[in-house]
Design a protein around this motif. Sequence first.
Motif, mmCIF file in Angstrom:
data_model
loop_
_atom_site.group_PDB
_atom_site.id
_atom_site.type_symbol
_atom_site.label_atom_id
_atom_site.label_comp_id
_atom_site.label_asym_id
_atom_site.label_seq_id
_atom_site.Cartn_x
_atom_site.Cartn_y
_atom_site.Cartn_z
ATOM 1 N N VAL A 1 0.815 -1.206 0.000
ATOM 2 C CA VAL A 1 0.000 0.000 0.000
ATOM 3 C C VAL A 1 0.854 1.263 0.000
ATOM 4 C CG1 VAL A 1 -0.236 -0.066 2.524
ATOM 5 C CG2 VAL A 1 -1.905 1.197 1.167
ATOM 6 N N ARG B 1 0.710 4.268 -2.734
ATOM 7 C CA ARG B 1 0.493 5.651 -2.311
ATOM 8 C C ARG B 1 1.531 6.585 -2.945
ATOM 9 N NH1 ARG B 1 -0.299 4.623 2.667
ATOM 10 N NH2 ARG B 1 1.864 4.786 3.334
ATOM 11 N N VAL C 1 -5.404 10.518 -1.556
ATOM 12 C CA VAL C 1 -6.307 9.495 -1.066
ATOM 13 C C VAL C 1 -7.648 10.084 -0.644
ATOM 14 C CG1 VAL C 1 -5.557 9.622 1.354
ATOM 15 C CG2 VAL C 1 -6.412 7.460 0.430
ATOM 16 N N SER D 1 -6.568 -0.272 9.117
ATOM 17 C CA SER D 1 -6.607 0.933 8.290
ATOM 18 C C SER D 1 -5.199 1.480 8.154
ATOM 19 C CB SER D 1 -7.528 1.982 8.925
ATOM 20 O OG SER D 1 -7.556 3.161 8.137
ATOM 21 N N ASN E 1 -6.683 3.975 3.734
ATOM 22 C CA ASN E 1 -6.894 2.753 2.974
ATOM 23 C C ASN E 1 -7.239 1.611 3.934
ATOM 24 O OD1 ASN E 1 -5.964 4.163 0.624
ATOM 25 N ND2 ASN E 1 -3.870 3.808 1.328
ATOM 26 N N MET F 1 -5.669 -4.882 -0.337
ATOM 27 C CA MET F 1 -5.766 -3.461 -0.037
ATOM 28 C C MET F 1 -6.863 -2.827 -0.880
ATOM 29 S SD MET F 1 -4.919 -0.322 -1.655
ATOM 30 C CE MET F 1 -3.559 -0.636 -2.761
ATOM 31 N N SER F 2 -7.734 -2.044 -0.245
ATOM 32 C CA SER F 2 -8.761 -1.284 -0.961
ATOM 33 C C SER F 2 -8.523 0.203 -0.730
ATOM 34 C CB SER F 2 -10.168 -1.663 -0.479
ATOM 35 O OG SER F 2 -10.510 -2.974 -0.882
ATOM 36 N N SER F 3 -8.642 0.987 -1.796
ATOM 37 C CA SER F 3 -8.369 2.417 -1.687
ATOM 38 C C SER F 3 -9.181 3.194 -2.715
ATOM 39 C CB SER F 3 -6.875 2.698 -1.889
ATOM 40 O OG SER F 3 -6.471 2.292 -3.197
ATOM 41 N N TRP G 1 -9.114 7.266 -4.693
ATOM 42 C CA TRP G 1 -8.243 8.403 -4.941
ATOM 43 C C TRP G 1 -8.984 9.464 -5.751
ATOM 44 C CZ3 TRP G 1 -3.395 7.695 -2.748
ATOM 45 C CH2 TRP G 1 -3.119 6.380 -2.345
#
Length: 535
Positions: A471, A475, A485, A510, A514, A526-528, A530
């Motif tokens: 992650v 980023r 984010v 967290s 994310n 990983m979930s995100s 943007w």
Amino acid sequence: MEDINRWLLSSYLNESVNHEFAIRRYCPARMEQEQGECQDQEGVVFEDTELCYSDASTPCLASSEVDDFVDSFINMDQYEKADKGHQEKHQSFGHFVMMNNDEDEADAYEYSSMNAVFGYLPATMEDSELEMYENLTMLEEEVVMSDPFGTLPEFVHCGKEANLDVDQGLELVHMLLACAEAVGCRDNHQAELLINRIWALASPSGDALQRVSYCFATGLKCRLSKSTLTDMPLINRENKLEAFQLLYQITPYIAFGFMAANEAIFQASQGKSSIHIVDLGMQHTLQWSSLIRAFVSRPEGPPMVRITGLTDNEDNSKLQTSMNVLVQEASSLGMHLEFHTFSEPASPSLFTVEKLNLREGEALFVNSILQLHKYVKESRGNLKEILLSVKKLSPTAFTVVEQDTNHNGPFFLGRFLESLHYYSAIFDSLEACMPRNSQQRMKIERLHFAEEILNIVAYEGPERIERHERVDQWRRQLGRAGFQVMPLKCTSQVRMMLSVYDCDGYTLSSEKGNLLLGWKGRPVIMSSAWQVASV
């Protein structure tokens, strides 16, 4: 533990071995190097394979590294239950496993509402996907299934299904590490000997450690002999889709990604009357039915929605059939839905207003579920160009779901260690959720995860597409491309979703906005979300 490790290493080598060189001893070139015989040689790379470097950046496995890795790898329930009984349930968020019995009513109501809208239940599948799944479950009575890796070694047909004991588990992990270093140093003779020893303990039908070890041994064997790769039977697209659907059906990993992405799209689309979603690498429509129901539930009424799917498959007839079902479903609920596909992968030239037929007044969303890592490549230049092209379109939100692990390091041995640790956690979670003789579990492991492992271990250069990253790396990459984010706010929904699965061990955390879903503290997905960074 150190005494056990020393004993195991010396026992299977049939000689006394200095533990400090337990793994490195298998590479004669590295031993010569350490003895000062190669001090004047520069580190070189041969056919994208890591050789024995003379500089300090070479990843050498000291005894402490081996011990730490082995301890973390085999610290699983299958080795602990005999002595400790069932583990106590963890109940603290941060590393969440199961919901407290006294979960407050607000969270329960929120999940009830979320479930009514998004429909994320492990036993729920959309009508458009049921036919293929039902055909799949009819095969469960069959004991024999074809092996995507070709003919199995003779000794794995013996019905070997008993769990390994602690000593055997230690031995198997140490041999895997030793074999990986021998392969990295191109000591083919020693690597072949070790692979044969590994296969004596590993099994595609054994416990989690045996099964994952078999997959990695196959990858090592194929890396030694590139010609083997061309001889192996390919897993067709239908098999891959079947395995993916089962993974979505039985575990929370994929449903977690869909939920987080859909929630981000839903929240960012509030007040928008026209929405266009561009989906990278669309192979199915599993994600969209729940989002349609969420849009229909809006107080102001549903928006007009267009979904454009990018796919590398020229024959999209089955995908189109599923799309038509969803269009009819949306229409019956009073919502206008359109589907379009492009039979080409993501590229900078594709992300233009003209190519995607973007319309004025539409809110654009770009959705990537387990796809961006395929565009990383060695230099990451290709990924950067794609991200910059997406940014120029000024999407309202860019949803990214990826495997949270580092399989794109510069050294083969480092990638091997990371991937062995990562997939051992996944196989352990599958072992905990499904019985040993489950054909569904076998299909998930052999038709989905085994192929990923093979690509990570056996391939290099453009052929290696499973270049997963963590992650923090995503980023940095997205930040450099001009994104910032959008904190995900669906933690309580995910927690409640996990409580539906009758399986202890899933963990939620967290990371700077994310969300990370893992197994016993080891992040897996990983979930995100943007958005274009403000100037």
